[in-house]
Design a protein around this motif. Sequence first.
Motif, PDB file in Angstrom:
ATOM      1  N   PRO A   1      62.635  54.574-111.908  1.00  0.00           N
ATOM      2  CA  PRO A   1      62.862  53.527-110.851  1.00  0.00           C
ATOM      3  C   PRO A   1      61.833  53.197-109.727  1.00  0.00           C
ATOM      4  CG  PRO A   1      63.689  55.697-110.332  1.00  0.00           C
ATOM      5  CD  PRO A   1      63.103  56.014-111.689  1.00  0.00           C
ATOM      6  N   MET A   2      61.789  52.319-109.032  1.00  0.00           N
ATOM      7  CA  MET A   2      60.794  51.856-107.964  1.00  0.00           C
ATOM      8  C   MET A   2      61.679  51.991-106.632  1.00  0.00           C
ATOM      9  SD  MET A   2      58.806  48.394-107.552  1.00  0.00           S
ATOM     10  CE  MET A   2      57.715  48.125-106.296  1.00  0.00           C
ATOM     11  N   THR A   3      60.967  52.637-105.874  1.00  0.00           N
ATOM     12  CA  THR A   3      61.500  52.553-104.490  1.00  0.00           C
ATOM     13  C   THR A   3      61.038  51.554-103.378  1.00  0.00           C
ATOM     14  OG1 THR A   3      61.972  54.939-104.715  1.00  0.00           O
ATOM     15  CG2 THR A   3      62.243  54.295-102.552  1.00  0.00           C
ATOM     16  N   VAL A   4      61.774  50.990-102.753  1.00  0.00           N
ATOM     17  CA  VAL A   4      61.288  49.882-101.710  1.00  0.00           C
ATOM     18  C   VAL A   4      61.966  50.180-100.437  1.00  0.00           C
ATOM     19  CG1 VAL A   4      61.091  47.442-101.069  1.00  0.00           C
ATOM     20  CG2 VAL A   4      60.652  48.384-103.556  1.00  0.00           C
ATOM     21  N   THR A   5      61.205  50.492 -99.445  1.00  0.00           N
ATOM     22  CA  THR A   5      61.790  50.446 -98.037  1.00  0.00           C
ATOM     23  C   THR A   5      61.355  49.278 -97.203  1.00  0.00           C
ATOM     24  OG1 THR A   5      61.463  52.992 -98.053  1.00  0.00           O
ATOM     25  CG2 THR A   5      61.834  52.006 -95.994  1.00  0.00           C
ATOM     26  N   ALA A   6      62.262  48.560 -97.108  1.00  0.00           N
ATOM     27  CA  ALA A   6      62.039  47.061 -96.521  1.00  0.00           C
ATOM     28  C   ALA A   6      62.646  46.946 -95.037  1.00  0.00           C
ATOM     29  CB  ALA A   6      62.713  46.118 -97.557  1.00  0.00           C
ATOM     30  N   ARG A   7      62.156  46.020 -94.507  1.00  0.00           N
ATOM     31  CA  ARG A   7      62.896  45.465 -93.302  1.00  0.00           C
ATOM     32  C   ARG A   7      62.940  43.904 -93.453  1.00  0.00           C
ATOM     33  NH1 ARG A   7      60.117  47.602 -88.748  1.00  0.00           N
ATOM     34  NH2 ARG A   7      61.491  48.963 -88.738  1.00  0.00           N
ATOM     35  N   ALA A   8      64.233  43.446 -93.330  1.00  0.00           N
ATOM     36  CA  ALA A   8      64.710  42.189 -93.522  1.00  0.00           C
ATOM     37  C   ALA A   8      64.632  41.330 -92.404  1.00  0.00           C
ATOM     38  CB  ALA A   8      66.142  42.030 -93.877  1.00  0.00           C
TER      39      ALA A   8
ATOM     40  N   ALA B   1      57.016  50.810-102.757  1.00  0.00           N
ATOM     41  CA  ALA B   1      56.480  49.862-101.469  1.00  0.00           C
ATOM     42  C   ALA B   1      57.095  50.063-100.204  1.00  0.00           C
ATOM     43  CB  ALA B   1      56.747  48.201-102.130  1.00  0.00           C
ATOM     44  N   GLY B   2      56.539  50.371 -98.961  1.00  0.00           N
ATOM     45  CA  GLY B   2      56.897  50.441 -97.859  1.00  0.00           C
ATOM     46  C   GLY B   2      57.250  51.794 -97.648  1.00  0.00           C
ATOM     47  N   THR B   3      57.357  52.157 -96.295  1.00  0.00           N
ATOM     48  CA  THR B   3      57.747  53.537 -95.902  1.00  0.00           C
ATOM     49  C   THR B   3      58.777  53.311 -94.437  1.00  0.00           C
ATOM     50  OG1 THR B   3      55.980  53.632 -94.240  1.00  0.00           O
ATOM     51  CG2 THR B   3      55.487  54.494 -96.465  1.00  0.00           C
ATOM     52  N   SER B   4      59.184  54.310 -94.154  1.00  0.00           N
ATOM     53  CA  SER B   4      60.085  54.005 -92.842  1.00  0.00           C
ATOM     54  C   SER B   4      59.256  53.638 -91.620  1.00  0.00           C
ATOM     55  CB  SER B   4      60.962  55.368 -92.473  1.00  0.00           C
ATOM     56  OG  SER B   4      59.893  56.571 -92.186  1.00  0.00           O
ATOM     57  N   GLY B   5      57.767  54.089 -91.654  1.00  0.00           N
ATOM     58  CA  GLY B   5      57.077  53.885 -90.617  1.00  0.00           C
ATOM     59  C   GLY B   5      56.349  52.475 -90.643  1.00  0.00           C
ATOM     60  N   ALA B   6      56.042  51.995 -91.990  1.00  0.00           N
ATOM     61  CA  ALA B   6      55.605  50.573 -92.190  1.00  0.00           C
ATOM     62  C   ALA B   6      56.077  50.248 -93.538  1.00  0.00           C
ATOM     63  CB  ALA B   6      54.125  51.007 -92.663  1.00  0.00           C
ATOM     64  N   PRO B   7      57.265  49.566 -93.037  1.00  0.00           N
ATOM     65  CA  PRO B   7      58.322  49.052 -94.046  1.00  0.00           C
ATOM     66  C   PRO B   7      57.692  47.724 -94.645  1.00  0.00           C
ATOM     67  CG  PRO B   7      59.210  48.587 -92.099  1.00  0.00           C
ATOM     68  CD  PRO B   7      58.073  49.422 -91.731  1.00  0.00           C
ATOM     69  N   TYR B   8      57.946  47.453 -96.179  1.00  0.00           N
ATOM     70  CA  TYR B   8      57.741  46.122 -96.748  1.00  0.00           C
ATOM     71  C   TYR B   8      58.497  45.197 -96.152  1.00  0.00           C
ATOM     72  CZ  TYR B   8      57.216  42.642-100.404  1.00  0.00           C
ATOM     73  OH  TYR B   8      57.072  41.512-100.838  1.00  0.00           O
ATOM     74  N   LEU B   9      57.950  44.134 -95.653  1.00  0.00           N
ATOM     75  CA  LEU B   9      58.508  43.030 -94.792  1.00  0.00           C
ATOM     76  C   LEU B   9      59.026  41.801 -95.529  1.00  0.00           C
ATOM     77  CD1 LEU B   9      56.380  42.782 -91.614  1.00  0.00           C
ATOM     78  CD2 LEU B   9      58.321  43.987 -91.849  1.00  0.00           C
ATOM     79  N   VAL B  10      60.419  41.777 -95.556  1.00  0.00           N
ATOM     80  CA  VAL B  10      60.949  40.531 -96.337  1.00  0.00           C
ATOM     81  C   VAL B  10      61.469  39.516 -95.391  1.00  0.00           C
ATOM     82  CG1 VAL B  10      62.752  39.813 -97.916  1.00  0.00           C
ATOM     83  CG2 VAL B  10      61.897  42.217 -98.159  1.00  0.00           C
ATOM     84  N   GLN B  11      60.656  38.472 -95.277  1.00  0.00           N
ATOM     85  CA  GLN B  11      60.872  37.362 -94.346  1.00  0.00           C
ATOM     86  C   GLN B  11      61.726  36.207 -94.986  1.00  0.00           C
ATOM     87  OE1 GLN B  11      61.056  35.596 -91.424  1.00  0.00           O
ATOM     88  NE2 GLN B  11      59.527  36.643 -90.620  1.00  0.00           N
ATOM     89  N   PHE B  12      62.721  36.131 -94.324  1.00  0.00           N
ATOM     90  CA  PHE B  12      63.714  35.165 -94.987  1.00  0.00           C
ATOM     91  C   PHE B  12      63.619  33.807 -94.083  1.00  0.00           C
ATOM     92  CE2 PHE B  12      65.525  38.744 -96.670  1.00  0.00           C
ATOM     93  CZ  PHE B  12      65.937  38.481 -97.918  1.00  0.00           C
ATOM     94  N   CYS B  13      62.982  33.627 -93.189  1.00  0.00           N
ATOM     95  CA  CYS B  13      62.590  32.476 -92.381  1.00  0.00           C
ATOM     96  C   CYS B  13      61.865  31.483 -93.261  1.00  0.00           C
ATOM     97  CB  CYS B  13      62.081  32.765 -91.046  1.00  0.00           C
ATOM     98  SG  CYS B  13      61.898  31.007 -89.959  1.00  0.00           S
ATOM     99  N   PRO B  14      62.174  30.151 -93.448  1.00  0.00           N
ATOM    100  CA  PRO B  14      61.363  29.506 -94.336  1.00  0.00           C
ATOM    101  C   PRO B  14      60.297  28.620 -93.613  1.00  0.00           C
ATOM    102  CG  PRO B  14      63.421  28.334 -93.432  1.00  0.00           C
ATOM    103  CD  PRO B  14      63.559  29.717 -93.289  1.00  0.00           C
ATOM    104  N   LEU B  15      60.405  28.828 -92.090  1.00  0.00           N
ATOM    105  CA  LEU B  15      59.322  27.808 -91.342  1.00  0.00           C
ATOM    106  C   LEU B  15      58.630  28.979 -90.505  1.00  0.00           C
ATOM    107  CD1 LEU B  15      61.795  25.242 -89.982  1.00  0.00           C
ATOM    108  CD2 LEU B  15      60.215  25.134 -92.002  1.00  0.00           C
TER     109      LEU B  15
END
Length: 167
Positions: free
Chosen positions: A48-55, A131-145
Amino acid sequence: FPVTIVSYDLDSSLVFTGSCRAYDYYITPFSGSTANPGWSPPPPGSGPMTVTARALFDDTQLAGSGSQLAAFLGSTLIGTANPSGTAPNITYTLTLANLGSGNITFQFYDAPRQYLYTLNSNLAFVSGGSAGTSGAPYLVQFCPLTPTINSSGVSSITINALYRDWE
């Protein structure tokens, strides 16, 4: 493709008295009436792959009771996560099932606003990767602008080409 709209003069859109030296922008998250998709995470299996992300939606962290982040390869659900932590450090830790290869598509169900966001990312699934850690999460930016204002007062708006709902 990002599309940039240049030289938009905000002064013609603002009403104020006196001299104006600075201004800001704010984009609010969308609202809708989408029912909770009720995703159930698949078993991770081997590799598996682990991703720690911030939405995110612009500067707003997306979270709330019933909210959920999901990851897909094509139309195949490969993982889900509920929010953890407290503001301003909310993350989603996804354990993604090894069910294929390619770039990951993220979907976020914003329960308080009843809205489902979709974002085609440039993050490729890597068996056994992370990808990402709790201190530097992978940013998932849902804003289109993404509006910006330079030091001369000229604003521009970039449209995120990865945001699927604007295709």
